[in-house]
Design a protein around this motif. Structure first.
Motif, PDB file in Angstrom:
ATOM      1  N   ILE A   1       0.803  -1.217  -0.088  1.00  0.00           N
ATOM      2  CA  ILE A   1      -0.066   0.139  -0.008  1.00  0.00           C
ATOM      3  C   ILE A   1       0.687   1.320   0.020  1.00  0.00           C
ATOM      4  CG2 ILE A   1      -1.669   1.383   1.474  1.00  0.00           C
ATOM      5  CD1 ILE A   1      -2.975  -1.209   1.894  1.00  0.00           C
ATOM      6  N   THR A   2       1.921   1.312   0.593  1.00  0.00           N
ATOM      7  CA  THR A   2       2.651   2.494   0.985  1.00  0.00           C
ATOM      8  C   THR A   2       3.533   2.699  -0.617  1.00  0.00           C
ATOM      9  OG1 THR A   2       4.572   1.166   1.900  1.00  0.00           O
ATOM     10  CG2 THR A   2       3.213   2.375   3.354  1.00  0.00           C
ATOM     11  N   PHE A   3       3.855   1.382  -0.943  1.00  0.00           N
ATOM     12  CA  PHE A   3       4.407   1.452  -2.422  1.00  0.00           C
ATOM     13  C   PHE A   3       3.599   2.206  -3.519  1.00  0.00           C
ATOM     14  CE2 PHE A   3       5.302  -0.611  -6.681  1.00  0.00           C
ATOM     15  CZ  PHE A   3       6.656  -0.162  -6.781  1.00  0.00           C
ATOM     16  N   ILE A   4       2.326   1.686  -3.454  1.00  0.00           N
ATOM     17  CA  ILE A   4       1.373   1.970  -4.448  1.00  0.00           C
ATOM     18  C   ILE A   4       1.210   3.533  -4.228  1.00  0.00           C
ATOM     19  CG2 ILE A   4      -1.170   1.942  -5.189  1.00  0.00           C
ATOM     20  CD1 ILE A   4      -0.825  -1.314  -4.598  1.00  0.00           C
ATOM     21  N   ASN A   5       1.002   3.969  -2.878  1.00  0.00           N
ATOM     22  CA  ASN A   5       0.762   5.453  -2.698  1.00  0.00           C
ATOM     23  C   ASN A   5       1.767   6.220  -3.351  1.00  0.00           C
ATOM     24  OD1 ASN A   5      -1.760   4.839  -1.627  1.00  0.00           O
ATOM     25  ND2 ASN A   5      -0.950   4.925   0.443  1.00  0.00           N
ATOM     26  N   LYS A   6       3.055   5.870  -2.962  1.00  0.00           N
ATOM     27  CA  LYS A   6       4.158   6.556  -3.389  1.00  0.00           C
ATOM     28  C   LYS A   6       4.087   6.649  -5.063  1.00  0.00           C
ATOM     29  CE  LYS A   6       7.090   5.699   0.069  1.00  0.00           C
ATOM     30  NZ  LYS A   6       8.583   4.965   0.552  1.00  0.00           N
ATOM     31  N   MET A   7       3.575   5.692  -5.765  1.00  0.00           N
ATOM     32  CA  MET A   7       3.582   5.536  -7.065  1.00  0.00           C
ATOM     33  C   MET A   7       2.564   6.702  -7.886  1.00  0.00           C
ATOM     34  SD  MET A   7       4.176   1.812  -8.332  1.00  0.00           S
ATOM     35  CE  MET A   7       3.928   2.011 -10.025  1.00  0.00           C
ATOM     36  N   GLN A   8       1.554   7.013  -6.893  1.00  0.00           N
ATOM     37  CA  GLN A   8       0.523   7.823  -7.526  1.00  0.00           C
ATOM     38  C   GLN A   8       0.847   9.118  -7.807  1.00  0.00           C
ATOM     39  OE1 GLN A   8      -2.666   7.669  -4.747  1.00  0.00           O
ATOM     40  NE2 GLN A   8      -3.376   5.456  -5.224  1.00  0.00           N
ATOM     41  N   ASP A   9       2.021   9.764  -7.046  1.00  0.00           N
ATOM     42  CA  ASP A   9       2.651  11.008  -7.115  1.00  0.00           C
ATOM     43  C   ASP A   9       3.395  11.150  -8.490  1.00  0.00           C
ATOM     44  OD1 ASP A   9       1.159  11.536  -4.849  1.00  0.00           O
ATOM     45  OD2 ASP A   9       3.023  11.057  -3.588  1.00  0.00           O
ATOM     46  N   LEU A  10       3.824  10.075  -9.052  1.00  0.00           N
ATOM     47  CA  LEU A  10       4.601  10.209 -10.235  1.00  0.00           C
ATOM     48  C   LEU A  10       3.927  10.723 -11.359  1.00  0.00           C
ATOM     49  CD1 LEU A  10       5.958   6.598 -10.223  1.00  0.00           C
ATOM     50  CD2 LEU A  10       7.291   8.731  -9.495  1.00  0.00           C
ATOM     51  N   PRO A  11       4.303  11.928 -12.029  1.00  0.00           N
ATOM     52  CA  PRO A  11       3.637  12.564 -13.120  1.00  0.00           C
ATOM     53  C   PRO A  11       3.506  11.876 -14.251  1.00  0.00           C
ATOM     54  CG  PRO A  11       6.104  13.343 -12.968  1.00  0.00           C
ATOM     55  CD  PRO A  11       5.854  12.475 -11.659  1.00  0.00           C
ATOM     56  N   TYR A  12       4.379  10.956 -14.874  1.00  0.00           N
ATOM     57  CA  TYR A  12       4.301  10.243 -15.836  1.00  0.00           C
ATOM     58  C   TYR A  12       3.652   8.779 -15.841  1.00  0.00           C
ATOM     59  CZ  TYR A  12       8.258   8.027 -13.621  1.00  0.00           C
ATOM     60  OH  TYR A  12       9.337   7.681 -12.776  1.00  0.00           O
ATOM     61  N   LEU A  13       2.949   8.481 -14.610  1.00  0.00           N
ATOM     62  CA  LEU A  13       2.329   7.285 -14.505  1.00  0.00           C
ATOM     63  C   LEU A  13       1.091   6.875 -15.217  1.00  0.00           C
ATOM     64  CD1 LEU A  13       2.538   4.720 -12.532  1.00  0.00           C
ATOM     65  CD2 LEU A  13       0.868   5.797 -10.997  1.00  0.00           C
ATOM     66  N   GLY A  14       0.615   8.067 -15.605  1.00  0.00           N
ATOM     67  CA  GLY A  14      -0.596   7.987 -16.600  1.00  0.00           C
ATOM     68  C   GLY A  14      -0.301   7.466 -17.895  1.00  0.00           C
ATOM     69  N   TYR A  15       0.814   7.979 -18.358  1.00  0.00           N
ATOM     70  CA  TYR A  15       1.477   7.571 -19.724  1.00  0.00           C
ATOM     71  C   TYR A  15       1.855   6.350 -19.570  1.00  0.00           C
ATOM     72  CZ  TYR A  15       1.316  12.801 -20.528  1.00  0.00           C
ATOM     73  OH  TYR A  15       0.947  13.826 -20.565  1.00  0.00           O
ATOM     74  N   LEU A  16       2.596   5.983 -18.653  1.00  0.00           N
ATOM     75  CA  LEU A  16       2.957   4.137 -18.526  1.00  0.00           C
ATOM     76  C   LEU A  16       1.894   3.392 -18.279  1.00  0.00           C
ATOM     77  CD1 LEU A  16       5.553   2.561 -18.281  1.00  0.00           C
ATOM     78  CD2 LEU A  16       5.214   2.985 -15.827  1.00  0.00           C
ATOM     79  N   ASN A  17       0.747   3.822 -17.550  1.00  0.00           N
ATOM     80  CA  ASN A  17      -0.312   3.105 -17.433  1.00  0.00           C
ATOM     81  C   ASN A  17      -1.052   2.609 -18.723  1.00  0.00           C
ATOM     82  OD1 ASN A  17      -0.224   2.365 -14.958  1.00  0.00           O
ATOM     83  ND2 ASN A  17      -1.184   3.868 -13.976  1.00  0.00           N
TER      84      ASN A  17
END
Length: 75
Positions: free
Chosen positions: A23-39
């Motif tokens: 959960i802490t790992f996933i919460n930290k990943m939500q703040d990445l600006p490029y995560l939407g493009y990667l997803n």
């Protein structure tokens, strides 16, 4: 059978367990600006959810197998 009572009992049991380290790992990943493009190309959140479900299923299988061996239902 009152499902809210069963749900309340499970909630009390789960409060004694530690939180998932994922959960802490996933919460930290939500703040990445490029995560939407990667997803868009690789759905990371769904991969993590499927991986967690797989680990739970395997853990339950081994726990069930240990209990059955303990009561000598299987060899």
């Amino acid at each position: 059978m009152d499902f809210s009572a069963v749900s309340g009992i499970f909630d009390k049991i789960l409060k004694f367990l530690p939180t998932s380290p994922f959960i802490t790992f996933i919460n930290k990943m939500q703040d990445l600006p490029y995560l939407g493009y990667l997803n868009y190309f690789l759905p990371i959140s769904q991969i993590i959810a499927i991986g967690e479900a797989w680990l739970v299923a395997i853990g339950l299988f081994y726990a069930y197998q240990i209990v059955l061996r303990w009561i000598k239902a299987i060899e």
